[in-house]
Design an enzyme around this catalytic site. Structure first.
Site, PDB file in Angstrom:
ATOM      1  N   ASN A 238       0.913  -1.174   0.000  1.00 48.80           N
ATOM      2  CA  ASN A 238       0.000   0.000   0.000  1.00 48.80           C
ATOM      3  C   ASN A 238       0.934   1.200   0.000  1.00 48.80           C
ATOM      4  OD1 ASN A 238      -2.734   0.697   2.364  1.00 48.80           O
ATOM      5  ND2 ASN A 238      -2.733   0.920   0.160  1.00 48.80           N
TER       6      ASN A 238
ATOM      7  N   ASN B 145      -7.260   9.689   0.336  1.00 50.71           N
ATOM      8  CA  ASN B 145      -7.241   8.596  -0.637  1.00 50.71           C
ATOM      9  C   ASN B 145      -6.804   9.108  -2.002  1.00 50.71           C
ATOM     10  OD1 ASN B 145      -8.341   6.307   0.891  1.00 50.71           O
ATOM     11  ND2 ASN B 145     -10.233   7.517   0.985  1.00 50.71           N
TER      12      ASN B 145
ATOM     13  N   CYS C 228      -5.326   5.578   8.381  1.00 45.30           N
ATOM     14  CA  CYS C 228      -4.801   4.588   7.439  1.00 45.30           C
ATOM     15  C   CYS C 228      -3.747   3.772   8.184  1.00 45.30           C
ATOM     16  CB  CYS C 228      -4.182   5.292   6.237  1.00 45.30           C
ATOM     17  SG  CYS C 228      -3.426   4.148   5.073  1.00 45.30           S
ATOM     18  N   GLY C 229      -3.967   2.460   8.248  1.00 44.08           N
ATOM     19  CA  GLY C 229      -3.071   1.607   9.050  1.00 44.08           C
ATOM     20  C   GLY C 229      -1.704   1.431   8.414  1.00 44.08           C
ATOM     21  N   ASN C 230      -1.688   1.066   7.123  1.00 44.38           N
ATOM     22  CA  ASN C 230      -0.385   0.959   6.442  1.00 44.38           C
ATOM     23  C   ASN C 230       0.259   2.346   6.361  1.00 44.38           C
ATOM     24  OD1 ASN C 230      -0.417  -1.867   5.838  1.00 44.38           O
ATOM     25  ND2 ASN C 230      -1.942  -1.455   4.244  1.00 44.38           N
TER      26      ASN C 230
ATOM     27  N   ASN D 130     -15.005   0.698   3.386  1.00 45.97           N
ATOM     28  CA  ASN D 130     -13.952  -0.197   2.859  1.00 45.97           C
ATOM     29  C   ASN D 130     -14.480  -1.622   2.979  1.00 45.97           C
ATOM     30  OD1 ASN D 130     -11.601   1.811   2.601  1.00 45.97           O
ATOM     31  ND2 ASN D 130     -12.325   2.159   4.685  1.00 45.97           N
TER      32      ASN D 130
ATOM     33  N   ARG E  95     -12.358   2.062  -0.081  1.00 49.53           N
ATOM     34  CA  ARG E  95     -13.093   3.299  -0.374  1.00 49.53           C
ATOM     35  C   ARG E  95     -12.093   4.327  -0.926  1.00 49.53           C
ATOM     36  NH1 ARG E  95     -15.749   6.622   4.596  1.00 49.53           N
ATOM     37  NH2 ARG E  95     -13.563   6.552   5.284  1.00 49.53           N
TER      38      ARG E  95
ATOM     39  N   CYS F 286      -4.563  -3.482   3.202  1.00 51.51           N
ATOM     40  CA  CYS F 286      -5.243  -2.404   3.944  1.00 51.51           C
ATOM     41  C   CYS F 286      -5.015  -2.701   5.423  1.00 51.51           C
ATOM     42  CB  CYS F 286      -6.736  -2.408   3.604  1.00 51.51           C
ATOM     43  SG  CYS F 286      -7.678  -1.177   4.515  1.00 51.51           S
ATOM     44  N   GLY F 287      -4.260  -1.842   6.092  1.00 46.96           N
ATOM     45  CA  GLY F 287      -3.862  -2.124   7.478  1.00 46.96           C
ATOM     46  C   GLY F 287      -5.032  -2.139   8.442  1.00 46.96           C
ATOM     47  N   THR F 288      -5.878  -1.110   8.376  1.00 44.86           N
ATOM     48  CA  THR F 288      -7.041  -1.093   9.271  1.00 44.86           C
ATOM     49  C   THR F 288      -8.030  -2.173   8.870  1.00 44.86           C
ATOM     50  OG1 THR F 288      -7.968   0.658   7.856  1.00 44.86           O
ATOM     51  CG2 THR F 288      -6.914   1.350   9.939  1.00 44.86           C
TER      52      THR F 288
HETATM   53  N1  API Z   1      -9.426   3.939   2.035  1.00 40.52           N
HETATM   54  C1  API Z   1      -9.558   4.117   3.491  1.00 40.52           C
HETATM   55  C2  API Z   1      -8.326   4.829   4.070  1.00 40.52           C
HETATM   56  C3  API Z   1      -7.039   4.032   3.881  1.00 40.52           C
HETATM   57  C4  API Z   1      -7.041   2.768   4.691  1.00 40.52           C
HETATM   58  C5  API Z   1      -5.971   1.749   4.314  1.00 40.52           C
HETATM   59  N2  API Z   1      -5.051   2.079   3.259  1.00 40.52           N
HETATM   60  C6  API Z   1      -5.220   1.243   5.542  1.00 40.52           C
HETATM   61  O1  API Z   1      -4.061   0.814   5.394  1.00 40.52           O
HETATM   62  O2  API Z   1      -5.824   1.250   6.651  1.00 40.52           O
HETATM   63  C7  API Z   1     -10.835   4.935   3.791  1.00 40.52           C
HETATM   64  O3  API Z   1     -11.313   5.681   2.917  1.00 40.52           O
HETATM   65  O4  API Z   1     -11.341   4.810   4.932  1.00 40.52           O
END
Ligand code: API
Length: 278
Positions: free
Chosen positions: A12, A63, A72-74, A194, A213, A221-223
């Site tokens: 990511n 985003n 964003c976790g990552n 997401n 999302r 996607c970390g979260t």
């Molecule tokens: N697209 C996500 C944010 C990035 C989350 C993702 N890249 C992660 O690593 O948590 C949103 O609109 O809530």
């Protein structure tokens, strides 16, 4: 001309800009430009460093489509590496203000290099009055919803940002792009969501593919990994310390007394100068 660094965590990838040192234009528009893989630098998202009154530093996240997301976790692992290596913070553990709450990263150093970053993501939020899901249910775990011709069992929660979790026996059974987009835009989710598709491997391992999302399918996607691990432990009795295998690598999610910890890599790809086109 804007100095930037590009980093990735389990595939990511992100552009990081210093909003303290630079006067930046509108962040939403800037994110769309720098994240474009044809007209910009190319990334899944953009983060801006700002001063914080309530934490050591502030992280704002956008985003690739320019929409702002709470966390964003990552991204926060990459952000943590960036601010530690640029000496914006001095300690290996610090606090980061985000719209999704105050996160507590710790950079893990081996042989004088940041080997990984461990982040306290706080506690998951399930109650439907606190998460942007349009339902009368108290919590949204394992609910049936119709998406097109399909009836899906879906769970919804917030860990930094909003996530839905759907279990599959095999990723080949579903059209991830079509279903991900349909769930992201389902009327149940006024702020969209997401969408995490999860395959249980065994009690210690799950595989996750995420339709994000504001981005689309990402390598991780970390979260989303954290949300998937939490729902897997509730519905499939997986262990409190779980390996989450994503296309871009592996994340470790621990649940300790209700608090979620994510550990994973953060690598610097490059740094450079971005020439702002008007
Ligand atoms: N697209 C996500 C944010 C990035 C989350 C993702 N890249 C992660 O690593 O948590 C949103 O609109 O809530």
């Amino acid at each position: 001309m804007l100095k930037f660094e590009k980093l990735q965590g389990t595939g990511n990838d992100f552009i990081i800009l210093n909003g303290i040192e630079n006067k930046l234009p509108n962040y939403n528009e800037l994110a769309k430009k720098v994240c474009s893989r044809n007209f910009g630098i190319g990334a899944d998202g953009m983060m801006v460093v700002e001063k914080s009154k309530i934490a050591d530093i502030k992280m704002l996240f956008y985003n690739a489509d320019g929409t702002q997301a709470p966390m964003c976790g990552n991204g926060i692992r990459c952000f943590s590496k960036y601010i530690y290596e640029n000496e914006i913070v001095k300690d290996q553990s610090f606090t980061v203000e985000t719209l999704g709450g105050i996160m507590k990263p710790q950079v893990v150093i081996e042989d004088n290099k940041i080997k990984s970053v461990k982040v306290n993501l706080g506690n998951p939020v399930f109650s439907s009055k606190d998460i942007p899901i349009d339902t009368s249910d108290e919590i949204f775990i394992d609910k049936k919803i119709k998406v097109g011709e399909k009836t899906l069992n879906i769970s919804g929660l917030v860990i930094g940002t909003i996530h839905t979790v759907i279990f599959v026996d095999d990723f080949d059974d579903i059209k991830i792009e079509q279903l991900g987009r349909a769930v992201e835009n389902n009327k149940l989710f006024p702020l969209k969501t997401n969408v995490n598709f999860v395959k249980i491997v065994d009690k210690k391992n799950i595989e996750v593919t995420t339709w994000e999302r504001g981005v689309g399918i990402t390598l991780a996607c970390g979260t989303g990994a954290a949300a998937s691990a939490v729902v897997s432990s509730i519905l499939h009795d997986t262990e409190e310390t779980l390996n989450v295998h994503v296309e871009g690598g592996k994340l470790i999610i621990e649940q300790i007394d209700g608090t979620i910890y994510m550990t994973g890599p953060a690598e610097k790809i490059c740094e450079g100068a971005y020439y702002l086109q008007n």
